[in-house]
Write a protein that holds these residues in place. Structure first.
Motif: not given
Length: 126
Positions: A101-102, A97-98, A112, A104-105, A126, A116
């Motif tokens: 999140e990283e 999950q971390r 990504e 996605l930015g 996700a 997922r």
């Protein structure tokens, strides 16, 4: 009952091998389901996808996230050769999950997709 001899390997190790009734993998050309007696195939795995294997002994479905690699069928033998692979039970969900999140930015679409896929393999959408 006819079965497939299946091997799921990465450069680090063999993740799973044995007899199976079906294998489903995602290639760059689409999803591919393999049953005993399938025609020979060589495909490129979709980076950041999930492979599912149904063991012939009726055991729990083998689910793994795979990075880039190859998928081959010859006779009743299936080889899944992945640059990166992780079995569903080995996925560290908070870490995945971390990573998502990283990713996605940033601009790294591969990171990504792999994050997922790790979550999908672990049974987390996700």
């Amino acid at each position: 009952m006819a079965t497939l001899k299946v091997g799921l390997v990465s450069p680090e190790r063999e993740l799973w091998s044995g007899e199976a009734t079906t294998v489903v993998a995602q290639t760059i050309e689409g999803s591919l389901g393999i049953l005993p007696g399938h025609a020979p195939v060589l495909g490129v795995l979709l980076d950041g996808s999930v492979v599912k294997i149904e063991p012939a002994n009726g055991g729990e479905t083998i689910i793994a996230m795979v990075g880039s690699g190859f998928f081959s069928v010859a006779g009743d033998e299936v080889a899944v050769l992945a640059e990166q692979a992780e079995l569903s039970g080995e996925v560290d969900v908070p870490d995945a999950q971390r990573a998502l999140e990283e990713a996605l930015g940033g601009e790294d679409a591969t990171a990504e997709r792999r994050a997922r896929a790790r979550l999908r393999a672990a049974g987390v959408e996700a």
